[in-house]
Design a protein around this motif. Structure first.
Motif, PDB file in Angstrom:
ATOM      1  N   ASN A  82       0.810  -1.216   0.000  1.00  0.00           N
ATOM      2  CA  ASN A  82       0.000   0.000   0.000  1.00  0.00           C
ATOM      3  C   ASN A  82       0.846   1.269   0.000  1.00  0.00           C
ATOM      4  OD1 ASN A  82      -1.831   2.030   0.670  1.00  0.00           O
ATOM      5  ND2 ASN A  82      -3.065   0.653   1.920  1.00  0.00           N
ATOM      6  N   LYS A  83       1.002   1.880  -1.204  1.00  0.00           N
ATOM      7  CA  LYS A  83       1.861   3.091  -1.288  1.00  0.00           C
ATOM      8  C   LYS A  83       1.233   4.291  -0.611  1.00  0.00           C
ATOM      9  CE  LYS A  83      -0.654   3.009  -5.217  1.00  0.00           C
ATOM     10  NZ  LYS A  83      -0.951   2.180  -6.339  1.00  0.00           N
ATOM     11  N   ASP A  84      -0.119   4.366  -0.636  1.00  0.00           N
ATOM     12  CA  ASP A  84      -0.780   5.492   0.027  1.00  0.00           C
ATOM     13  C   ASP A  84      -0.435   5.454   1.518  1.00  0.00           C
ATOM     14  OD1 ASP A  84      -1.875   5.389  -2.463  1.00  0.00           O
ATOM     15  OD2 ASP A  84      -3.955   5.567  -1.832  1.00  0.00           O
ATOM     16  N   ILE A 111       9.720   6.356 -14.198  1.00  0.00           N
ATOM     17  CA  ILE A 111       8.335   6.292 -14.657  1.00  0.00           C
ATOM     18  C   ILE A 111       7.672   5.331 -13.681  1.00  0.00           C
ATOM     19  CG2 ILE A 111       6.828   5.482 -16.526  1.00  0.00           C
ATOM     20  CD1 ILE A 111       9.155   6.309 -18.456  1.00  0.00           C
ATOM     21  N   LEU A 112       6.871   5.874 -12.786  1.00  0.00           N
ATOM     22  CA  LEU A 112       6.392   5.082 -11.658  1.00  0.00           C
ATOM     23  C   LEU A 112       4.894   4.797 -11.715  1.00  0.00           C
ATOM     24  CD1 LEU A 112       8.445   6.833  -8.791  1.00  0.00           C
ATOM     25  CD2 LEU A 112       8.949   4.668  -9.934  1.00  0.00           C
ATOM     26  N   ASN A 113       4.279   5.133 -12.832  1.00  0.00           N
ATOM     27  CA  ASN A 113       2.848   4.863 -12.949  1.00  0.00           C
ATOM     28  C   ASN A 113       2.534   4.242 -14.306  1.00  0.00           C
ATOM     29  OD1 ASN A 113      -0.054   5.962 -13.838  1.00  0.00           O
ATOM     30  ND2 ASN A 113      -0.016   5.629 -11.642  1.00  0.00           N
ATOM     31  N   GLY A 114       2.005   3.032 -14.262  1.00  0.00           N
ATOM     32  CA  GLY A 114       1.761   2.270 -15.487  1.00  0.00           C
ATOM     33  C   GLY A 114       0.616   2.826 -16.313  1.00  0.00           C
ATOM     34  N   THR A 115      -0.443   3.266 -15.630  1.00  0.00           N
ATOM     35  CA  THR A 115      -1.621   3.768 -16.350  1.00  0.00           C
ATOM     36  C   THR A 115      -1.252   4.956 -17.227  1.00  0.00           C
ATOM     37  OG1 THR A 115      -2.983   3.090 -14.489  1.00  0.00           O
ATOM     38  CG2 THR A 115      -3.943   4.697 -15.996  1.00  0.00           C
ATOM     39  N   THR A 116      -0.569   5.928 -16.644  1.00  0.00           N
ATOM     40  CA  THR A 116      -0.223   7.134 -17.402  1.00  0.00           C
ATOM     41  C   THR A 116       0.809   6.810 -18.481  1.00  0.00           C
ATOM     42  OG1 THR A 116       1.279   7.661 -15.605  1.00  0.00           O
ATOM     43  CG2 THR A 116      -0.785   8.881 -15.689  1.00  0.00           C
ATOM     44  N   ALA A 128      -6.365   1.620 -16.086  1.00  0.00           N
ATOM     45  CA  ALA A 128      -6.790   2.787 -15.307  1.00  0.00           C
ATOM     46  C   ALA A 128      -8.028   2.430 -14.503  1.00  0.00           C
ATOM     47  CB  ALA A 128      -7.097   3.942 -16.246  1.00  0.00           C
ATOM     48  N   GLU A 129      -8.143   3.018 -13.341  1.00  0.00           N
ATOM     49  CA  GLU A 129      -9.324   2.830 -12.499  1.00  0.00           C
ATOM     50  C   GLU A 129     -10.499   3.544 -13.172  1.00  0.00           C
ATOM     51  OE1 GLU A 129      -8.754   1.366  -9.422  1.00  0.00           O
ATOM     52  OE2 GLU A 129      -6.621   1.259  -9.852  1.00  0.00           O
ATOM     53  N   ALA A 130     -11.732   3.162 -12.755  1.00  0.00           N
ATOM     54  CA  ALA A 130     -12.903   3.882 -13.258  1.00  0.00           C
ATOM     55  C   ALA A 130     -12.758   5.359 -12.900  1.00  0.00           C
ATOM     56  CB  ALA A 130     -14.163   3.302 -12.646  1.00  0.00           C
ATOM     57  N   SER A 162      -6.111   9.650  -9.270  1.00  0.00           N
ATOM     58  CA  SER A 162      -4.826   9.545  -8.566  1.00  0.00           C
ATOM     59  C   SER A 162      -3.687   9.183  -9.531  1.00  0.00           C
ATOM     60  CB  SER A 162      -4.977   8.579  -7.398  1.00  0.00           C
ATOM     61  OG  SER A 162      -3.919   7.723  -7.297  1.00  0.00           O
ATOM     62  N   ASP A 163      -4.006   8.443 -10.600  1.00  0.00           N
ATOM     63  CA  ASP A 163      -2.991   8.139 -11.616  1.00  0.00           C
ATOM     64  C   ASP A 163      -2.725   9.358 -12.506  1.00  0.00           C
ATOM     65  OD1 ASP A 163      -2.556   5.375 -11.018  1.00  0.00           O
ATOM     66  OD2 ASP A 163      -4.468   4.903 -11.954  1.00  0.00           O
ATOM     67  N   VAL A 164      -3.781   9.867 -13.153  1.00  0.00           N
ATOM     68  CA  VAL A 164      -3.562  10.888 -14.191  1.00  0.00           C
ATOM     69  C   VAL A 164      -3.172  12.251 -13.621  1.00  0.00           C
ATOM     70  CG1 VAL A 164      -5.038   9.736 -15.866  1.00  0.00           C
ATOM     71  CG2 VAL A 164      -5.997  11.554 -14.457  1.00  0.00           C
ATOM     72  N   TYR A 205      -0.658  11.921  -8.502  1.00  0.00           N
ATOM     73  CA  TYR A 205      -0.519  11.662  -7.058  1.00  0.00           C
ATOM     74  C   TYR A 205       0.088  10.292  -6.773  1.00  0.00           C
ATOM     75  CZ  TYR A 205      -3.690  15.645  -6.804  1.00  0.00           C
ATOM     76  OH  TYR A 205      -4.268  16.870  -6.958  1.00  0.00           O
ATOM     77  N   ASP A 206      -0.323   9.294  -7.543  1.00  0.00           N
ATOM     78  CA  ASP A 206       0.184   7.939  -7.329  1.00  0.00           C
ATOM     79  C   ASP A 206       1.710   7.917  -7.503  1.00  0.00           C
ATOM     80  OD1 ASP A 206      -0.429   4.839  -7.346  1.00  0.00           O
ATOM     81  OD2 ASP A 206       0.868   5.193  -9.065  1.00  0.00           O
ATOM     82  N   ALA A 207       2.188   8.527  -8.584  1.00  0.00           N
ATOM     83  CA  ALA A 207       3.637   8.560  -8.827  1.00  0.00           C
ATOM     84  C   ALA A 207       4.348   9.382  -7.751  1.00  0.00           C
ATOM     85  CB  ALA A 207       3.917   9.131 -10.216  1.00  0.00           C
ATOM     86  N   ARG A 238       3.496   9.740  -4.610  1.00  0.00           N
ATOM     87  CA  ARG A 238       3.603   8.950  -3.367  1.00  0.00           C
ATOM     88  C   ARG A 238       4.758   7.960  -3.485  1.00  0.00           C
ATOM     89  NH1 ARG A 238      -2.465   8.948  -3.829  1.00  0.00           N
ATOM     90  NH2 ARG A 238      -3.115  10.512  -2.316  1.00  0.00           N
ATOM     91  N   LYS A 239       4.897   7.342  -4.669  1.00  0.00           N
ATOM     92  CA  LYS A 239       5.984   6.371  -4.864  1.00  0.00           C
ATOM     93  C   LYS A 239       7.337   7.082  -4.841  1.00  0.00           C
ATOM     94  CE  LYS A 239       2.995   3.308  -7.589  1.00  0.00           C
ATOM     95  NZ  LYS A 239       2.481   3.098  -8.944  1.00  0.00           N
ATOM     96  N   LEU A 240       7.393   8.266  -5.464  1.00  0.00           N
ATOM     97  CA  LEU A 240       8.646   9.028  -5.451  1.00  0.00           C
ATOM     98  C   LEU A 240       9.008   9.436  -4.021  1.00  0.00           C
ATOM     99  CD1 LEU A 240      10.916  10.459  -7.085  1.00  0.00           C
ATOM    100  CD2 LEU A 240       9.460  12.492  -7.121  1.00  0.00           C
ATOM    101  N   LYS A 288       7.223  -4.834 -14.734  1.00  0.00           N
ATOM    102  CA  LYS A 288       5.795  -4.575 -14.580  1.00  0.00           C
ATOM    103  C   LYS A 288       5.509  -3.903 -13.240  1.00  0.00           C
ATOM    104  CE  LYS A 288       4.275  -7.973 -17.831  1.00  0.00           C
ATOM    105  NZ  LYS A 288       3.988  -9.378 -18.044  1.00  0.00           N
ATOM    106  N   GLY A 289       4.917  -2.724 -13.327  1.00  0.00           N
ATOM    107  CA  GLY A 289       4.680  -1.927 -12.131  1.00  0.00           C
ATOM    108  C   GLY A 289       3.359  -2.212 -11.455  1.00  0.00           C
ATOM    109  N   ALA A 290       2.579  -3.119 -12.009  1.00  0.00           N
ATOM    110  CA  ALA A 290       1.275  -3.429 -11.412  1.00  0.00           C
ATOM    111  C   ALA A 290       0.845  -4.814 -11.894  1.00  0.00           C
ATOM    112  CB  ALA A 290       0.243  -2.385 -11.838  1.00  0.00           C
ATOM    113  N   GLY A 291      -0.317  -5.257 -11.400  1.00  0.00           N
ATOM    114  CA  GLY A 291      -0.867  -6.538 -11.863  1.00  0.00           C
ATOM    115  C   GLY A 291      -0.796  -7.600 -10.783  1.00  0.00           C
TER     116      GLY A 291
HETATM  117  N1  HSE Z   1      -2.446   2.563 -10.626  1.00  0.00           N
HETATM  118  C1  HSE Z   1      -1.103   2.138 -10.478  1.00  0.00           C
HETATM  119  C2  HSE Z   1      -0.387   2.259 -11.842  1.00  0.00           C
HETATM  120  C3  HSE Z   1      -1.069   0.727  -9.982  1.00  0.00           C
HETATM  121  O1  HSE Z   1      -1.064   2.463 -12.854  1.00  0.00           O
HETATM  122  O2  HSE Z   1       0.828   2.195 -11.889  1.00  0.00           O
HETATM  123  C4  HSE Z   1       0.208   0.324  -9.316  1.00  0.00           C
HETATM  124  O3  HSE Z   1       0.543   1.116  -8.231  1.00  0.00           O
END
Ligand code: HSE
Length: 403
Positions: A95-97, A148-153, A180-182, A186-188, A191-193, A195-197, A290-293
């Motif tokens: 849980n990165k958050d 590059i810490l976010n897969g969706t973007t 991408a989530e519905a 947080s991805d686009v 914020y997600d990246a 938090r990871k940074l 792979k950063g997710a899955g």
């Molecule tokens: N939503 C995140 C991503 C999932 O797209 O990278 C993994 O943290």
């Protein structure tokens, strides 16, 4: 025998269970003792369903050595992880958050309780990043992190670059493919990246970097035309999370940036993540994958669980001292700017006085695209604000070159 209690049985939890089963012949001293879920009926028929409970008191009453938290979000994950640590259970979380917000406090609590808190899966999904940073690179002073810490973007930007499509179209496809989530905010929005940074930077620079102090800009304002100009100059556009240690301060940002075609980060495409550390001894080292899955993230969680079972309990220190974060880079940097103006010639003339290497990348009736080098980001920002104030330009947009 080590008993594992699992909080959450979604994508990552299912990945962990699959790996526990797949590795039974090699690792036979692992046992699942309880699985906490919100809704029992959602998980009917899954493996280990006899261990399911939706009652948190029942969950904590079961015997366990390691609690794995893969429920996501801040609450109630924070309260449950605290409770597990207070009960002297080792904790593994993805849980990165949670770690970005409460990592220091939870690591202190783990130390007080004499247990380990591990969170490899919280950054870069399946890519082993934290362990090399904490253990293998210990002899280095880390100078910078770029990734590059976010897969969706990254998926969306790759599609915009390759197929010359609009942001909305690329986002829709990312959602249809389940990246991408519905609600992809947080991805686009970056914020997600961020938090990871913040997690990586805190460990690398041995001082707390709050994700809220990072300069964050999302990808939601990027347009097809930005990619056309970037391509013209030989760059891709990526959502770059970067932090640089300078003296006793850190510069940190997450924003769309120009990445030179052929550089390491330009080759990280689609939903893949990548990070480059610069250590004073080792130089540049890069990690990609792979950063997710389900299985990639499950793989990182499983690795942490095994480390604890095998007595390899090294984890991050609890860095509580918050360090100053600069929002703008003050070294020389290249910048692509798009300016809306009715006075193209005058604007070029005025800017050339301050930025003699200014290069015209393209123009439209009321738009200029310029590329220039600037010593410090504020210099160009201030110059453009001045032109706006003086009525020479209507608006501007800038994209910096990642170093
Ligand atoms: N939503 C995140 C991503 C999932 O797209 O990278 C993994 O943290």
């Amino acid at each position: 025998m080590a008993k594992i209690a699992l909080m959450g049985y979604g994508v990552v939890g299912s990945g962990l269970i699959e790996l526990i089963d797949n590795n039974k012949s090699k690792i036979d001293n692992l046992e699942v003792s309880s699985i906490l879920v919100r809704c029992l009926s959602k998980h009917e028929g899954k493996k280990y369903s006899e261990y399911l409970t939706d009652n948190v008191e029942e969950f904590f009453s079961q015997e366990s050595d390691i609690v794995v938290e893969v429920m996501g979000s801040l609450h109630p994950a924070y309260e449950y992880v605290k409770r597990a640590l207070q009960a002297k259970k080792h904790v593994v979380t993805a849980n990165k958050d949670l770690i970005a917000e409460y990592g220091g406090e939870l690591l202190s609590l783990a130390k007080e309780s004499g247990v380990t808190l591990k969170f490899e899966a919280s950054v870069g999904g399946g890519i082993p990043i934290l362990k090399p940073l904490i253990e293998s690179l210990e002899g280095n002073s880390i100078k910078s992190i770029r990734g590059i810490l976010n897969g969706t973007t990254n998926y969306i930007l790759t599609k915009m670059y390759n197929e010359n499509v609009d942001y909305e179209e690329a986002l829709k496809e990312a959602q249809a493919l389940g990246f991408a989530e519905a609600n992809p905010d947080s991805d686009v929005l970056g914020y997600d990246a961020a938090r990871k940074l913040a997690i990586l930077s805190t460990i690398a620079y041995k001082n707390r970097i709050s994700w809220k102090n990072i300069n964050i800009e999302g990808i939601n304002n990027l347009e097809r035309q930005d990619f056309i100009y970037a391509k013209e100059l030989g760059y891709r556009i990526k959502l770059i999370a970067e932090s640089i240690m300078e003296g006793d301060q850190v510069y940190a940002s997450v924003r769309p940036a120009l990445v030179k075609e052929g550089s390491i980060l330009s080759t990280i495409n689609n939903e893949v993540n990548g990070v480059v550390f610069h250590g004073d001894a080792v130089g540049e080292v890069s990690f990609t994958g792979k950063g997710a899955g389900m299985l990639p993230t499950g793989s990182a969680v499983f690795g942490d669980v095994l480390d604890i079972i095998r007595g390899r309990k090294e984890t991050s220190e609890n860095y509580l001292n918050e360090i100053l974060v600069n929002r703008y880079i003050d070294s020389e940097v290249g910048v692509l700017i798009r300016i809306k103006t009715e006075e193209k010639k005058n604007v070029i003339k005025k800017l050339r006085l301050e930025f003699p290497d200014l290069q015209l990348v393209g123009e439209k009736r009321d738009e200029l695209a310029l590329y220039m080098n600037t010593l410090g980001e504020t210099k160009i920002h201030d110059a453009l604000e001045r032109l706006k104030l003086e009525g020479n330009i209507i608006s501007f947009k800038k994209l910096l070159r990642a170093v």
